[in-house]
Write a protein that holds these residues in place. Structure first.
Motif, PDB file in Angstrom:
ATOM      1  N   MET A   1       3.054  -3.139  -0.638  1.00  0.00           N
ATOM      2  CA  MET A   1       1.971  -3.935  -0.057  1.00  0.00           C
ATOM      3  C   MET A   1       1.308  -3.151   1.071  1.00  0.00           C
ATOM      4  SD  MET A   1       2.121  -7.802   1.559  1.00  0.00           S
ATOM      5  CE  MET A   1       2.537  -8.541  -0.021  1.00  0.00           C
ATOM      6  N   LYS A   2       0.006  -3.032   1.025  1.00  0.00           N
ATOM      7  CA  LYS A   2      -0.764  -2.296   2.026  1.00  0.00           C
ATOM      8  C   LYS A   2      -1.427  -3.300   2.972  1.00  0.00           C
ATOM      9  CE  LYS A   2      -1.865   1.267  -1.412  1.00  0.00           C
ATOM     10  NZ  LYS A   2      -1.373   0.480  -2.594  1.00  0.00           N
ATOM     11  N   ASP A  20       4.239  -1.035   2.252  1.00  0.00           N
ATOM     12  CA  ASP A  20       5.585  -1.499   1.893  1.00  0.00           C
ATOM     13  C   ASP A  20       6.528  -1.469   3.099  1.00  0.00           C
ATOM     14  OD1 ASP A  20       4.736  -1.882  -0.732  1.00  0.00           O
ATOM     15  OD2 ASP A  20       5.273   0.156  -1.318  1.00  0.00           O
ATOM     16  N   GLY A 196       3.699  -8.724   7.073  1.00  0.00           N
ATOM     17  CA  GLY A 196       4.192  -8.464   5.726  1.00  0.00           C
ATOM     18  C   GLY A 196       5.029  -9.596   5.184  1.00  0.00           C
ATOM     19  N   ARG A 200       4.057 -11.959   2.085  1.00  0.00           N
ATOM     20  CA  ARG A 200       4.991 -11.953   0.951  1.00  0.00           C
ATOM     21  C   ARG A 200       5.380 -13.368   0.564  1.00  0.00           C
ATOM     22  NH1 ARG A 200      10.145 -12.413  -0.172  1.00  0.00           N
ATOM     23  NH2 ARG A 200      10.693 -12.868   1.996  1.00  0.00           N
TER      24      ARG A 200
END
Length: 230
Positions: A1-2, A20, A196, A200
């Motif tokens: 994931m950016k 990530d 993040g 997520r």
């Protein structure tokens, strides 16, 4: 994931690009003012130097405060604009929780303090493992009143800890410990960990609901309240 994460809640302006969970690049500048042009230039530098296009990002993160009213507004508005332009999700998190991540896996609770001016601090107390868990929720108060709520030992971090160190030592004595100098600046790369996890788990909110957390009223709001009271 950016993820592109931005923090402008204090005199430290920072932006970080993570992939990530790994920090691919970070811009950090200590400045009293955070012109939006400088922040956007930092974003351009990060994207260019990492060889990434804005459209390749999976989402955005931003520190919502508490902190400088103007600074927080700039950061939130910038992330909203980028999210709107790309159609990617955005999440926000506590600036004080982000600062607590400068001291992960601390054996002591981490007390994060920002200088709120007017002889007050923005403060929170966290237990920090892989993520900060609030022990005392974020609030604004005179430092002496905030410190009275702390039981046991704690490690202090943030510009409020620096400014009010004498008061902290006077009230808590041997129960107070202080982070090293390099830990006192908030970092967007730490906030990227919070962003993040929120992205997520699908915790992104509609952009109209992504708003600053000021905790205390602004000068304009105080003036309006005083006018109504007359």
């Amino acid at each position: 994931m950016k993820i592109l994460t931005i923090d402008t809640s204090t005199s430290t302006c920072s932006a970080a690009l993570s992939i990530d969970g790994r920090c691919a690049g970070e811009y950090l500048l200590e400045a009293e003012r955070h012109p939006s042009e400088r922040l956007l230039a930092a974003v351009d530098i990060l994207l260019r130097d990492t060889g990434m296009e804005l459209e390749e990002l999976d989402g955005f993160g931003v520190a919502l405060g508490p902190g400088s009213f103007t600074g927080v507004r700039i950061g939130v508005a910038t992330v909203k604009g980028l999210a709107l332009a790309t159609g990617k999700p955005a999440v926000g998190f506590s600036s004080l929780a982000m600062l607590a991540l400068n001291l992960p896996w601390s054996l002591l609770p981490v007390c994060t303090l920002f200088d709120a001016r007017k002889k007050e601090v923005y403060g929170g107390l966290y237990r920090v493992t892989s993520a900060p868990e609030p022990v005392i929720v974020d609030r604004v108060a005179p430092p002496e009143r905030f410190l009275e709520a702390i039981e046991g030992e704690a490690i202090f971090v943030g510009d409020g800890a620096i400014r009010y160190r004498e008061a902290i030592e006077s009230i808590l004595g041997h129960r107070a410990f202080f982070a090293p100098a390099h830990c006192h600046q908030p970092r967007a790369s730490a906030g990227a960990l919070l962003a993040g996890e929120l992205l997520r788990t699908g915790a992104a909110v509609p952009l109209p609901l992504l708003n600053p957390t000021y905790i205390r009223p602004s000068e304009a709001e105080l003036a309006r309240m005083c006018q109504k009271a007359v």
